[in-house]
Design a protein around this motif. Structure first.
Motif, PDB file in Angstrom:
ATOM      1  N   PHE A   1       0.835  -1.199   0.000  1.00 19.25           N
ATOM      2  CA  PHE A   1       0.000   0.000   0.000  1.00 19.25           C
ATOM      3  C   PHE A   1       0.872   1.251   0.000  1.00 19.25           C
ATOM      4  O   PHE A   1       0.612   2.206  -0.743  1.00 19.25           O
ATOM      5  CB  PHE A   1      -0.924   0.003   1.218  1.00 19.25           C
ATOM      6  CG  PHE A   1      -1.892   1.156   1.232  1.00 19.25           C
ATOM      7  CD1 PHE A   1      -3.133   1.045   0.626  1.00 19.25           C
ATOM      8  CD2 PHE A   1      -1.559   2.358   1.839  1.00 19.25           C
ATOM      9  CE1 PHE A   1      -4.023   2.108   0.618  1.00 19.25           C
ATOM     10  CE2 PHE A   1      -2.436   3.431   1.838  1.00 19.25           C
ATOM     11  CZ  PHE A   1      -3.670   3.306   1.226  1.00 19.25           C
ATOM     12  N   GLN A   2       1.922   1.249   0.807  1.00 18.58           N
ATOM     13  CA  GLN A   2       2.769   2.431   0.919  1.00 18.58           C
ATOM     14  C   GLN A   2       3.633   2.662  -0.320  1.00 18.58           C
ATOM     15  O   GLN A   2       4.140   3.768  -0.520  1.00 18.58           O
ATOM     16  CB  GLN A   2       3.642   2.329   2.166  1.00 18.58           C
ATOM     17  CG  GLN A   2       2.834   2.457   3.457  1.00 18.58           C
ATOM     18  CD  GLN A   2       3.714   2.639   4.668  1.00 18.58           C
ATOM     19  OE1 GLN A   2       4.559   1.793   4.955  1.00 18.58           O
ATOM     20  NE2 GLN A   2       3.530   3.737   5.376  1.00 18.58           N
TER      21      GLN A   2
ATOM     22  N   SER B   1      -7.256   2.390   2.699  1.00 15.94           N
ATOM     23  CA  SER B   1      -7.129   3.157   3.937  1.00 15.94           C
ATOM     24  C   SER B   1      -8.423   3.898   4.224  1.00 15.94           C
ATOM     25  O   SER B   1      -9.181   4.242   3.314  1.00 15.94           O
ATOM     26  CB  SER B   1      -5.976   4.158   3.837  1.00 15.94           C
ATOM     27  OG  SER B   1      -6.233   5.114   2.822  1.00 15.94           O
ATOM     28  N   ILE B   2      -8.654   4.134   5.506  1.00 18.13           N
ATOM     29  CA  ILE B   2      -9.814   4.900   5.942  1.00 18.13           C
ATOM     30  C   ILE B   2      -9.377   5.762   7.123  1.00 18.13           C
ATOM     31  O   ILE B   2      -8.620   5.294   7.983  1.00 18.13           O
ATOM     32  CB  ILE B   2     -10.989   3.968   6.330  1.00 18.13           C
ATOM     33  CG1 ILE B   2     -12.198   4.778   6.796  1.00 18.13           C
ATOM     34  CG2 ILE B   2     -10.578   2.960   7.380  1.00 18.13           C
ATOM     35  CD1 ILE B   2     -13.445   3.938   7.014  1.00 18.13           C
TER      36      ILE B   2
ATOM     37  N   GLU C   1      -3.123   9.253  10.728  1.00 20.94           N
ATOM     38  CA  GLU C   1      -4.555   9.326  11.039  1.00 20.94           C
ATOM     39  C   GLU C   1      -5.374   8.290  10.275  1.00 20.94           C
ATOM     40  O   GLU C   1      -6.599   8.265  10.380  1.00 20.94           O
ATOM     41  CB  GLU C   1      -5.104  10.727  10.715  1.00 20.94           C
ATOM     42  CG  GLU C   1      -4.615  11.831  11.638  1.00 20.94           C
ATOM     43  CD  GLU C   1      -3.180  12.238  11.353  1.00 20.94           C
ATOM     44  OE1 GLU C   1      -2.782  12.185  10.163  1.00 20.94           O
ATOM     45  OE2 GLU C   1      -2.459  12.585  12.312  1.00 20.94           O
ATOM     46  N   GLU C   2      -4.704   7.438   9.489  1.00 28.24           N
ATOM     47  CA  GLU C   2      -5.417   6.444   8.694  1.00 28.24           C
ATOM     48  C   GLU C   2      -5.086   5.028   9.162  1.00 28.24           C
ATOM     49  O   GLU C   2      -4.002   4.775   9.690  1.00 28.24           O
ATOM     50  CB  GLU C   2      -5.045   6.571   7.214  1.00 28.24           C
ATOM     51  CG  GLU C   2      -5.501   7.856   6.557  1.00 28.24           C
ATOM     52  CD  GLU C   2      -5.036   7.939   5.114  1.00 28.24           C
ATOM     53  OE1 GLU C   2      -5.883   8.148   4.231  1.00 28.24           O
ATOM     54  OE2 GLU C   2      -3.817   7.789   4.880  1.00 28.24           O
ATOM     55  N   VAL C   3      -6.026   4.126   8.932  1.00 31.49           N
ATOM     56  CA  VAL C   3      -5.803   2.706   9.208  1.00 31.49           C
ATOM     57  C   VAL C   3      -6.146   1.919   7.953  1.00 31.49           C
ATOM     58  O   VAL C   3      -6.919   2.381   7.103  1.00 31.49           O
ATOM     59  CB  VAL C   3      -6.668   2.211  10.388  1.00 31.49           C
ATOM     60  CG1 VAL C   3      -6.216   2.847  11.683  1.00 31.49           C
ATOM     61  CG2 VAL C   3      -8.146   2.479  10.132  1.00 31.49           C
TER      62      VAL C   3
ATOM     63  N   ASN D   1      -9.077   7.147  10.598  1.00 32.07           N
ATOM     64  CA  ASN D   1      -9.438   6.481  11.844  1.00 32.07           C
ATOM     65  C   ASN D   1     -10.576   7.194  12.565  1.00 32.07           C
ATOM     66  O   ASN D   1     -11.411   6.553  13.210  1.00 32.07           O
ATOM     67  CB  ASN D   1      -8.214   6.390  12.761  1.00 32.07           C
ATOM     68  CG  ASN D   1      -8.402   5.365  13.859  1.00 32.07           C
ATOM     69  OD1 ASN D   1      -8.905   4.266  13.628  1.00 32.07           O
ATOM     70  ND2 ASN D   1      -8.024   5.729  15.076  1.00 32.07           N
ATOM     71  N   ASN D   2     -10.640   8.533  12.430  1.00 31.40           N
ATOM     72  CA  ASN D   2     -11.710   9.253  13.132  1.00 31.40           C
ATOM     73  C   ASN D   2     -13.089   8.922  12.548  1.00 31.40           C
ATOM     74  O   ASN D   2     -14.071   8.811  13.287  1.00 31.40           O
ATOM     75  CB  ASN D   2     -11.463  10.766  13.132  1.00 31.40           C
ATOM     76  CG  ASN D   2     -11.099  11.316  11.769  1.00 31.40           C
ATOM     77  OD1 ASN D   2     -11.302  10.663  10.749  1.00 31.40           O
ATOM     78  ND2 ASN D   2     -10.564  12.528  11.741  1.00 31.40           N
ATOM     79  N   PHE D   3     -13.173   8.727  11.227  1.00 30.41           N
ATOM     80  CA  PHE D   3     -14.434   8.305  10.619  1.00 30.41           C
ATOM     81  C   PHE D   3     -14.796   6.895  11.086  1.00 30.41           C
ATOM     82  O   PHE D   3     -15.957   6.612  11.392  1.00 30.41           O
ATOM     83  CB  PHE D   3     -14.326   8.324   9.094  1.00 30.41           C
ATOM     84  CG  PHE D   3     -14.680   9.640   8.470  1.00 30.41           C
ATOM     85  CD1 PHE D   3     -15.973   9.914   8.062  1.00 30.41           C
ATOM     86  CD2 PHE D   3     -13.712  10.615   8.297  1.00 30.41           C
ATOM     87  CE1 PHE D   3     -16.303  11.125   7.483  1.00 30.41           C
ATOM     88  CE2 PHE D   3     -14.026  11.836   7.722  1.00 30.41           C
ATOM     89  CZ  PHE D   3     -15.328  12.097   7.315  1.00 30.41           C
ATOM     90  N   LYS D   4     -13.795   6.033  11.127  1.00 30.17           N
ATOM     91  CA  LYS D   4     -14.035   4.653  11.550  1.00 30.17           C
ATOM     92  C   LYS D   4     -14.552   4.612  12.986  1.00 30.17           C
ATOM     93  O   LYS D   4     -15.507   3.880  13.299  1.00 30.17           O
ATOM     94  CB  LYS D   4     -12.745   3.843  11.424  1.00 30.17           C
ATOM     95  CG  LYS D   4     -12.908   2.379  11.803  1.00 30.17           C
ATOM     96  CD  LYS D   4     -11.607   1.605  11.604  1.00 30.17           C
ATOM     97  CE  LYS D   4     -11.790   0.148  12.018  1.00 30.17           C
ATOM     98  NZ  LYS D   4     -10.552  -0.647  11.819  1.00 30.17           N
TER      99      LYS D   4
END
Length: 282
Positions: free
Chosen positions: A105-106, A132-133, A114-116, A135-138
């Motif tokens: 991915f990277q 990736s999404i 801030e992403e997972v 993390n705060n939305f998740k």
């Protein structure tokens, strides 16, 4: 329920624990669909944008809209989230591991703190889709719904395209168009599928990239059909440009059996195809 595109007369708030809720979320806004156990769509919410002056305002806007929506505060049999973004990679099953997914991915995308990462196994492709999404939305979604399964928006798109009968000599080309990018797949009977994604800013860019795929893959402009869905309409400039060079261009619509409000033209409903197909593909 004025924010609903339509609601089926058989929808019953007392039976939602038998229903499947699918939510389409991106950095720009969200919508959702509710299907019963027979995969029939009972309710569909129109796309609602977020306040986007800052990340905090976007997140707060999302929280408020979820908490204030009556249907999103009921209990459901399953809850699935379709995350829309251009940050994803496909990894064949035989090579997949969490470490390999992280490294792969990277190589293609930046992964911020801030992403997972999430992953879906797309059995039809014998591959994992790693995406990736934020993390705060998740966290907001998990706090609201507790049990949530996350999918990338290409999951139903690829799954449904692969189910179509392949054409050996003149294959169909499937394109899902989003606000600033699109995904493309050309299914192959021998599992040698062509899959790619492109970013664009103008309608002419979108048309150019698609026509270039035809050229590079040596497709027949008069025989291979282009099938498009997503944020696109029949009369859009990009579709009209493509029709100048391609004989067969189809803009997919929702199944005609769905009840919809007459206030919204049926041609605008193709943006919900992946959302509704998510429950049908699971």
């Amino acid at each position: 329920m004025d924010d609903l595109v339509f609601v089926e007369s058989t929808f019953d708030k007392n039976k939602t624990e038998e229903y499947n809720l699918s939510i389409r979320v991106g950095s720009d806004g969200f919508s959702f669909s509710i299907l019963n156990g027979n995969k029939k769509c009972l309710a569909l919410k129109r796309f609602q944008t977020f306040d986007q002056n800052s990340t905090i305002e976007t997140l707060n806007s999302f929280k408020e809209q979820i908490r204030n929506n009556e249907l999103l505060n009921l209990k459901y049999k399953t809850i699935s989230v379709l995350w829309v973004s251009n940050k994803s990679v496909l990894i064949p099953n035989e090579f997949y591991s969490e470490q390999f997914a992280f490294e792969s991915f990277q190589l293609c995308h930046e992964l911020s703190e801030e992403e997972v990462l999430e992953q879906n196994n797309i059995s039809a492709l014998e591959s994992y889709c790693v995406f990736s999404i934020p993390n705060n939305f998740k966290e907001v979604l998990i706090q609201q719904f507790s049990t949530v399964k996350f999918y990338h928006h290409t999951y139903p798109f690829y799954s449904c395209a692969i189910k179509e009968e392949p054409h050996d000599n003149n294959p169909n080309i499937f394109v899902n168009i989003q606000k600033s990018f699109f995904h493309i797949i050309i299914p192959d009977r021998n599992n040698k599928h062509f899959i790619n994604s492109f970013s664009y800013t103008e309608d002419s860019d979108l048309a150019y990239y698609i026509l270039n795929v035809y050229k590079q893959q040596k497709l027949n402009n008069e025989r291979s059909k282009l099938i498009v869905d997503g944020l696109i309409q029949e009369e859009s400039k990009s579709i009209q440009l493509l029709k100048k060079y391609l004989t067969h261009v189809e803009v997919k619509l929702l199944p005609t059996e769905l009840r919809i409000k007459n206030a919204i033209p049926h041609k605008e409903y193709n943006q919900y195809i992946n959302l509704i197909n998510l429950s049908r593909c699971e």
